[in-house]
Design a protein around this motif. Structure first.
Motif, PDB file in Angstrom:
ATOM      1  N   THR A   1       0.731 -14.250 135.413  1.00 13.63           N
ATOM      2  CA  THR A   1       0.251 -14.790 134.132  1.00 13.63           C
ATOM      3  C   THR A   1       0.539 -13.766 133.041  1.00 13.63           C
ATOM      4  O   THR A   1       0.962 -12.639 133.315  1.00 13.63           O
ATOM      5  CB  THR A   1      -1.253 -15.091 134.164  1.00 13.63           C
TER       6      THR A   1
ATOM      7  N   SER B   1      -1.618 -15.405 126.316  1.00 12.38           N
ATOM      8  CA  SER B   1      -0.928 -16.360 125.469  1.00 12.38           C
ATOM      9  C   SER B   1      -0.570 -15.701 124.143  1.00 12.38           C
ATOM     10  O   SER B   1      -1.411 -15.064 123.494  1.00 12.38           O
ATOM     11  CB  SER B   1      -1.804 -17.594 125.222  1.00 12.38           C
TER      12      SER B   1
ATOM     13  N   THR C   1       6.817 -18.758 124.817  1.00 12.52           N
ATOM     14  CA  THR C   1       6.328 -19.075 126.156  1.00 12.52           C
ATOM     15  C   THR C   1       7.520 -19.212 127.085  1.00 12.52           C
ATOM     16  O   THR C   1       8.680 -19.101 126.659  1.00 12.52           O
ATOM     17  CB  THR C   1       5.439 -20.337 126.170  1.00 12.52           C
TER      18      THR C   1
ATOM     19  N   ALA D   1       9.434 -18.227 134.407  1.00 15.60           N
ATOM     20  CA  ALA D   1       7.982 -18.049 134.465  1.00 15.60           C
ATOM     21  C   ALA D   1       7.462 -17.823 135.873  1.00 15.60           C
ATOM     22  O   ALA D   1       6.465 -17.118 136.063  1.00 15.60           O
ATOM     23  CB  ALA D   1       7.288 -19.285 133.875  1.00 15.60           C
TER      24      ALA D   1
ATOM     25  N   ASP E   1       7.184 -28.412 134.110  1.00 14.61           N
ATOM     26  CA  ASP E   1       6.926 -27.478 132.997  1.00 14.61           C
ATOM     27  C   ASP E   1       7.461 -28.044 131.695  1.00 14.61           C
ATOM     28  O   ASP E   1       6.766 -28.082 130.667  1.00 14.61           O
ATOM     29  CB  ASP E   1       7.608 -26.126 133.253  1.00 14.61           C
TER      30      ASP E   1
ATOM     31  N   GLU F   1       0.042 -23.458 129.166  1.00  9.03           N
ATOM     32  CA  GLU F   1       0.039 -22.306 130.066  1.00  9.03           C
ATOM     33  C   GLU F   1      -1.135 -22.343 131.040  1.00  9.03           C
ATOM     34  O   GLU F   1      -0.979 -21.966 132.212  1.00  9.03           O
ATOM     35  CB  GLU F   1       0.042 -21.007 129.257  1.00  9.03           C
TER      36      GLU F   1
END
Length: 369
Positions: free
Chosen positions: A279, A282, A287, A293, A309, A332
């Motif tokens: 993680t 944010s 992003t 990711a 996603d 997220e």
């Protein structure tokens, strides 16, 4: 509000398509010079990712190019013992159909206005609302989405995490037009996936829509530099095939015949992943999605997660068109939970495949109880 997507893979294109369906413009920057610049790889097992294609308004077109028979599976041990054979009825639902990655990517590309994807744009860096490209040009953005794969450059804007080798090295080979050139081997492999699982080794042969069978030989519990010590001469395809056969001692001659029949395409792939449960805080304006990711072991989840996603980020942005930071936070939160579970499952599956009794464990997985 400018949404810039770096990477024209499945996830980035799914995002662009869902945004387009919802009346929101975006630009996709792709370093490759055209859609046909390189081979896009083999077949994909699309299951949960079908939701993304529904949100993109493309599910009927997907069903038209998907291969229901690709759901067939055969599982064997190295001595030739057939443990499991699943043949899909012609009228079976398309729960986990296979599709050529190139065909799926083309479906997404063709669903977008022609000027959405900007080819030949290699992302270099981003700062103060500007994207910088390797050719010295720059473009503005309000939201930057890194959909640029395992070696993502956008990822560095959010986390220091980098892919780490997981002790698996794969050699990819293949047989073109197998029905014509080797009908006996074609019948053996069948219409879908053909798995042979041994002690720290696996052979996965898979029928592609173009008649080619792609074969991946996985060597588990091997170091990142294993290819340099394996004795496989990748610059000499015939000798490479012979060496691969040597690395399968005691395997049934039918399996080594598959390797012997392959053409001169011999590709080494070193497998790396990002940490399970990765993680980041944010951050307004940026992003990630897909492998950028949550790079996972290649056991059938990566493409599905990338498609989801893209679709779910697109829906969040459509729900908050004037508040990108809130949309990104919403996306997220869901993405971290969903993909962490998928990554744990993939890690468990990779450990199963690497185990000494992988074939029996896989049989129990498919036939619990």
């Amino acid at each position: 509000m400018t949404i810039a997507i770096v990477g024209a893979g499945l996830g980035g294109l799914a995002l662009a398509r869902v945004l387009h369906v919802n009346g929101i413009d975006s630009v996709v920057y792709e370093r490759e010079p055209s859609r046909d610049a390189r081979d896009q790889g083999g077949m994909l097992d699309i299951h949960s990712g079908q939701r993304a294609l529904c949100e993109a308004g493309l599910i009927d077109q997907f069903h038209a190019i998907a291969r229901g028979e690709g759901q067939d599976m055969r599982l064997l041990e190295p001595d030739g013992t057939l443990l499991l054979q699943e043949d899909t009825p012609d009228d079976a639902p398309l729960e986990r159909p296979e599709v050529d990655r190139a065909d799926l990517r083309n479906l997404l590309l063709d669903s977008l206005p022609e000027d959405v994807v900007r080819w030949g744009h290699t992302f270099k860096s981003a700062d103060n609302g500007l994207l910088h490209f390797a050719d010295g040009t720059s473009e503005t953005y309000d939201l930057l989405v890194g959909a640029d794969g395992a070696q993502s450059r956008v990822r560095a804007l959010l986390t220091d995490a980098r892919p780490v080798h997981i002790g698996q090295n794969v050699v990819e080979v293949g047989i073109p037009d197998i029905d014509r050139t080797h009908p006996d081997l074609a019948a053996m492999v069948g219409r879908g996936t053909y798995w042979v699982l041994g002690n720290g080794l696996s052979l996965a042969a898979q029928r592609n829509g173009d008649g080619r069978v792609r074969i991946g030989l996985s060597f588990y519990n091997t170091a990142e530099d294993w290819f340099t010590t394996s004795g496989i001469p990748f610059d000499d395809p015939a000798a490479a095939r012979a060496r691969l056969i040597d690395l399968l001692p005691g395997w049934d001659s039918r399996f080594t015949a598959l390797i012997a029949a392959c053409d001169d395409t011999v590709v080494p792939r070193s497998i790396s992943t990002l940490p399970v449960g990765l993680t980041w805080p944010s951050t307004p304006g940026v992003t990630l999605l897909g492998d950028a990711a949550h790079l996972m072991p290649p056991v059938g989840e990566g493409a599905n997660m990338a498609l989801l996603d893209g679709a779910l980020l697109g829906l969040a942005l459509a729900a908050h068109p004037d508040d990108f930071p809130s949309a990104v936070k919403e996306y997220e939160r869901e993405m971290f939970e969903r993909t962490s579970a998928a990554a744990r499952m993939c890690a468990d599956m990779k450990a199963l495949l690497a185990s000494p009794d992988a074939a029996q464990k896989m049989l129990a997985f498919f036939q619990p109880g």
